[in-house]
Design a protein around this motif. Structure first.
Motif, short mmCIF file in Angstrom:
data_model
loop_
_atom_site.label_atom_id
_atom_site.label_comp_id
_atom_site.label_asym_id
_atom_site.label_seq_id
_atom_site.Cartn_x
_atom_site.Cartn_y
_atom_site.Cartn_z
N ARG A 272 4.15 3.79 0.59
CA ARG A 272 5.06 5.18 -0.99
C ARG A 272 6.33 4.65 -0.65
O ARG A 272 7.11 4.21 -1.61
CB ARG A 272 4.67 6.18 -0.36
N ARG B 296 3.89 -4.65 -17.52
CA ARG B 296 2.90 -5.63 -17.88
C ARG B 296 2.20 -5.27 -19.42
O ARG B 296 2.15 -6.75 -19.41
CB ARG B 296 1.57 -5.29 -16.44
N ARG C 186 -2.32 3.63 -14.25
CA ARG C 186 -2.61 1.98 -15.25
C ARG C 186 -2.53 1.91 -16.62
O ARG C 186 -2.51 1.30 -17.11
CB ARG C 186 -2.91 1.88 -13.87
N SER D 134 -0.52 0.84 -19.42
CA SER D 134 -0.80 -0.79 -19.86
C SER D 134 -0.59 -0.22 -21.33
O SER D 134 -0.62 -0.93 -22.30
CB SER D 134 -2.11 -0.73 -19.82
N ARG E 213 -10.13 -7.94 -4.73
CA ARG E 213 -8.66 -8.52 -5.14
C ARG E 213 -8.48 -9.63 -3.75
O ARG E 213 -7.83 -10.22 -4.25
CB ARG E 213 -7.98 -7.58 -5.80
N VAL F 131 -0.70 -4.36 -11.14
CA VAL F 131 -1.01 -3.68 -12.24
C VAL F 131 -1.16 -2.54 -11.03
O VAL F 131 -0.81 -1.72 -11.00
CB VAL F 131 -2.60 -3.67 -13.04
N GLN F 132 -1.66 -3.40 -9.69
CA GLN F 132 -1.85 -1.83 -8.52
C GLN F 132 -0.46 -1.86 -7.51
O GLN F 132 -0.65 -0.99 -6.55
CB GLN F 132 -3.00 -2.45 -7.90
N ARG F 133 0.29 -2.40 -7.87
CA ARG F 133 1.83 -2.38 -6.98
C ARG F 133 2.49 -0.65 -7.74
O ARG F 133 2.70 -0.37 -8.49
CB ARG F 133 2.94 -3.18 -7.19
N GLY F 134 3.40 0.54 -6.41
CA GLY F 134 3.63 0.68 -6.85
C GLY F 134 5.85 0.44 -7.01
O GLY F 134 4.98 -0.57 -6.83
N THR G 27 1.19 -10.49 -13.13
CA THR G 27 -0.19 -11.07 -12.24
C THR G 27 0.34 -10.58 -10.94
O THR G 27 0.75 -10.49 -10.71
CB THR G 27 -0.91 -12.97 -11.64
N ASN G 28 -0.80 -9.62 -10.43
CA ASN G 28 -1.40 -9.00 -9.91
C ASN G 28 -0.54 -7.93 -9.18
O ASN G 28 -0.07 -7.38 -8.05
CB ASN G 28 -1.16 -9.46 -8.36
N SER H 210 0.40 3.33 -4.41
CA SER H 210 -0.51 2.15 -5.48
C SER H 210 -0.69 3.47 -6.78
O SER H 210 -0.82 4.14 -7.01
CB SER H 210 -1.61 1.80 -5.26
N ILE I 149 -9.47 -2.49 -17.32
CA ILE I 149 -7.80 -2.21 -17.28
C ILE I 149 -6.87 -2.02 -16.99
O ILE I 149 -5.37 -2.59 -16.06
CB ILE I 149 -7.36 -0.98 -18.46
N ALA I 150 -7.31 -0.57 -16.03
CA ALA I 150 -6.88 -0.90 -14.49
C ALA I 150 -6.72 -1.62 -13.43
O ALA I 150 -5.35 -1.20 -12.56
CB ALA I 150 -7.29 0.68 -14.34
N ARG J 139 0.59 -5.61 2.84
CA ARG J 139 -1.34 -6.31 2.57
C ARG J 139 -2.22 -6.67 2.63
O ARG J 139 -2.22 -7.32 4.03
CB ARG J 139 -0.13 -7.65 1.48
N ASP K 214 8.01 1.61 -1.75
CA ASP K 214 8.28 1.06 -3.18
C ASP K 214 9.80 1.54 -3.67
O ASP K 214 9.88 0.49 -4.31
CB ASP K 214 6.99 1.81 -3.80
N LEU L 139 -7.98 -13.27 -3.77
CA LEU L 139 -6.89 -14.11 -4.45
C LEU L 139 -6.79 -14.81 -2.73
O LEU L 139 -6.26 -16.35 -3.23
CB LEU L 139 -5.67 -12.91 -4.12
N ASP M 248 -9.28 -3.36 -5.53
CA ASP M 248 -8.03 -3.64 -5.23
C ASP M 248 -8.36 -3.56 -3.72
O ASP M 248 -7.92 -6.06 -3.94
CB ASP M 248 -7.00 -2.65 -5.16
N LEU N 285 -4.90 -7.19 -22.43
CA LEU N 285 -4.37 -6.77 -21.39
C LEU N 285 -4.62 -8.22 -20.68
O LEU N 285 -3.56 -8.58 -19.41
CB LEU N 285 -4.55 -5.57 -20.74
#
Lengths: 334, 334, 334, 334
Positions: C165, D33, D276, D280, A167, D73-76, D70-71, D270, A195-196, B75, C168, A171, A164, A332
């Motif tokens: 958290r 996603r 995840r 998914s 990433r 998957v890691q967000r709450g 996109t981007n 996250s 996947i995660a 972020r 969110d 980006l 993470d 995915l």
């Protein structure tokens, strides 16, 4: 939450011992705690063996009490320390180890470790007649007979946390990163992590790697407007250096990937809730199996159920990575 | 908490622009947010430049509003993306960039980046007369004129988190680990991390490395009963491969160290509270400096105070690592 | 990185002692480690006092060695345990404590804690003549004479992690949250956290709270298209229940806020890099001050420099929150 | 890693829609996603519905593409936002919602949420004939028909991280803490967290609480030399205020417990690797079920296998907490 076995005790045990062996895995401490607390609650003395088989063969053994395992459930590593012990491959040495256990009236041994460690456990039990129960303790999740191993979930989350972060840079700089994760010769960690983290591709030993497919997919992503950033998760695989070889091939194909080898951070850290619970209940269940008179088995998880698996069966096969997961991973990323 | 400057506005600004350049650093997003929110609150339009100088020279510029920076303070990376732009070393190209800014009535530019980026900023300001204010945005903390840089605190904490994990394995296996951290040719990250993780030794470019001293200290630890586990933090230094060279030297001296290169995980991740606050207030202060008519300066921190430092001064010297910190680091490992 | 003092030793000390007192703060362990390692390196014996003044007055004291502080730098809490000791307000009891120190030939005491603990330290030093050096150990950052305290940075980051958290859910449900942070009767934690999490508003004891301003700002956010989600950070303040009172006032004004009291999670956890380094060097510096013959001082940080502050000065004033930070906090939320 | 179903497509779908409803849970984003990526890979258009049923009934619907997810998957939280929609209990309103779906040629709907949301899904499917597939998205893990729900693993880990911090203070001050975790009227979170944090006791709705047993156990711990520190995990239960009532009862019995209510931090953050991956693959599998012609089902996990469970069955029963886990929890605290 797994289904736990209900067992009847048939044996009165005076004392048992517990050791951790091979590469350390997060969750070994709660597993030790599970063994100790369960044994004590049944009036069984518990001995801790330091440094795995290396400590066993020199009698580096101490009696544990409830306080020995206070405040360790959240610690990575193993308070009993661990080692890879070449000497234990020698039957004479194992014979000696059995003598040491008998001298202390130890009537059962719990071994927490990977397949090397479980091989030692199986031989010791068979040759000496001392009941031995194994627990699958390895981050690699590559133990046949158990859908899950102690440490796997933590390793996946640690790798994810690192990716993470990577990433963010991928980006910001629209860069391609190759991230190598552990897993020895299997792709469990890589597939789960891929996947995660939403990886663009996962390279695993179970699937032949073709540079053309990777380049094709990267070109495709660009066409779809996803830019040139990306994460490719690479399982370390049986031969070191794979990730660097892929990086070179990508460079030859006009890409400029960066390489990150996550390495040993994946072995440590506070175990996740999942690993703490799995390890705790496997530890406690190991004591139940010893009290029920079992030996030469491993405590495993199959179809959501904690159960006993003969060590023989565990050791004679390699655990396959289900092809549906490989397909899911690729679906995915599209 | 730093002392902030009190500035009087002397100029009415129509519009300013902001860009991030060079290696990304956690905190660039809150810095951008600080610039945007402060400018808008004074009725100044704000433009975001994508991909640093690479975007500037092709006019990849867009107008930002308050919502552009909503929910980015936490972020990693930079929403404006970043790049290293070789072309910007050419005066003709910089001239072109100035024209692009003038066309949009942009009367001030905020550049967030390391010393390469600040060099570009200084040249652009000097040649074009457009006011430019720099912010020290780099995890390496190697910017002269500021005791602190945006991203350093987060990088230190990320490295620490990784080393705390590695320590679990080091202790469980009584193993020696060489952990390489970032920092280019200075030892700021390594020293801070070394003190904070309780490393047995820190190897930094500022101090000549002698394999004998290291072996001596390792022997000494063993005598004191501290076992053979240990963490040695190595700053990457100017020439790649240092950590592997030290590992080899240790092996020649009978040790079996493991090597971990922490790499790019140190650049990413959610910025720490410290970095978010530092970046936010530096961003807002940059706008104040532009309104007060300053140019060719960097917003820096000295003696607990946020202040202006001439870019010229920033760029002509290398920031030294205070010798007292080197001494402190060595004292605490004893 | 702070400037550290250079001190000449004028006294040969046989032994010193160290204790932690009052509310625990992350970083107390590295502070203890700093004291122990620095003392041992100068050949001074070090005693640890359990449970703060409560342990001192009953002689619950033990000799520490280098291994006593191995592997604690990353642990929250305090291995010496802590307590609030009412009995120590009695001069007779303090006299008794001094006798206990003298019996063990302890010629210097390091006290790590907040202002209550430092008051006890000042009185003990004055009455007994035994040199005492204090360290500011509190998450609240409310110690006059030091810009920074041990534990503040960790508490801010823990609160931030929690609020990230909550954000969110706030965004997903377009809800308003009131989040109460610690800080006793000052707004240091709240202001720092508020800036760092991008809070819509910060309520602190230093600024009179008006429900109208809050409602006005919330209405304004909606007009700007920022929706109705939001985080309001509330400092606990001197009287409990403030956050619930604000929630009720908001309800009366047509809002439906949710309340979160972060509570004790802010006191614990592995200290951040910043707190580990600050605590380590303050601990080592305390020993230097004792060797240089100082007493009745606190090790503080001012203008980026670690220095000595007379305890008298520390205790007679309240540390103010700089008004420029209050302004900055409000600027960035616009 | 779960066994995934192999399904044959029997229907060509033009378009499907996805929404998140009820309390948000970490993992809703990877679930969305999974739906989007799987649908697109089969050439099916995908619509996102904002704010759950509240958005559906007013037609707040937008077409999603690969980049929409996109981007994330890691967000709450959930990028589609969520809501509790009272109006959807009215059949006329549901009829209207069906019309809106039909107008857009939407031939299948995926609903991610808890049992309230799944009730709405079942009614909509039954009344309108539009195929609906549900995913169990709730941190509480209280959905009958699935051993696991999206968000449970993350909530457990978040609570654990908080309690590990509180444990630092509990140990340093030898204090007893009552920590309240979420879970509505079931004890899944509390039991898992209690085992994983090594709690002294777990109070859950499934077992009658008796103050005498708790006092007895605390006294027992003291006798065994474990001191007076401790963590008691309390499930919030159906009636608010339970934790404070227990605190008061403890005070009447001579204890001085502190209370922490963890609250909303448990909903955000996250998602873990586990959540995840689960989310998914459940998302992708939901599309497979729609293509295979299923409706009025939920994607669940049973005995390590992902499978379809009729919504009717899901909604008519309460999921029990296995008594063996209650026993395990109590065994390990001894």
């Amino acid at each position: 939450m797994y289904k736990l076995p209900a067992l009847d005790a048939v044996k009165e045990l005076k004392a048992i011992a517990v050791l951790t062996s091979g590469g350390d895995a997060p969750g070994m401490n709660p597993a030790i705690r599970g063994v100790v607390r369960a044994a004590l609650s049944h009036g069984i003395r518990v001995y801790g063996v330091n440094r795995g088989y290396s400590g066993l063969i020199i009698g580096d053994i101490w009696e544990m009490n409830s306080r020995s395992v206070t405040n360790i459930v959240q610690r990575g590593g193993t308070l009993l320390k661990s080692d890879r012990c070449e000497a234990f491959k020698d039957p004479t040495v194992r014979h000696q180890a059995a003598e040491i256990l008998r001298e202390r009236e130890i009537e059962g041994l719990v071994v927490i470790g990977g397949d090397g460690s479980l091989t030692g456990a199986a031989l010791l039990a068979e040759e000496s007649g001392i009941p031995v129960v194994g627990l699958p303790g390895t981050i690699d999740n590559d133990i046949h007979g158990s859908d899950d191993t102690i440490g796997f979930d933590t390793a996946v989350n640690t790798a994810l946390d690192a990716i993470d972060r990577i990433r963010d840079t991928a980006l910001s700089h629209e860069r391609l990163f190759l991230v190598e994760v552990m897993g020895r010769d299997s792709g469990f960690i890589a597939t789960q992590v891929g996947i995660a983290c939403g990886a663009e591709m996962v390279v695993i030993p179970e699937v032949e790697f073709k540079i053309q497919s990777l380049c094709f997919q990267l070109a495709n992503n660009r066409v779809k407007g996803e830019g040139s950033s990306g994460i490719i998760v690479v399982a370390e695989g049986p031969r070191p250096g794979l990730t660097y070889r892929i990086a070179q091939q990508l460079e030859e194909n006009g890409q400029s990937p960066k390489v990150c080898i996550l390495g040993h951070i994946q072995r440590g850290g506070s175990p996740t809730g999942h690993d703490r619970v799995l390890a705790s209940c496997m530890g406690a269940t190991a004591v139940d199996y010893l009290r029920a008179g079992y030996s030469s088995i491993m405590v495993g998880v199959q179809k959501g159920e904690v159960l006993d698996v003969p060590l023989k069966e565990v050791l004679e096969r390699k655990k396959p990575l289900a092809s549906e997961w490989i397909a899911m991973s690729s679906l995915l990323h599209k």
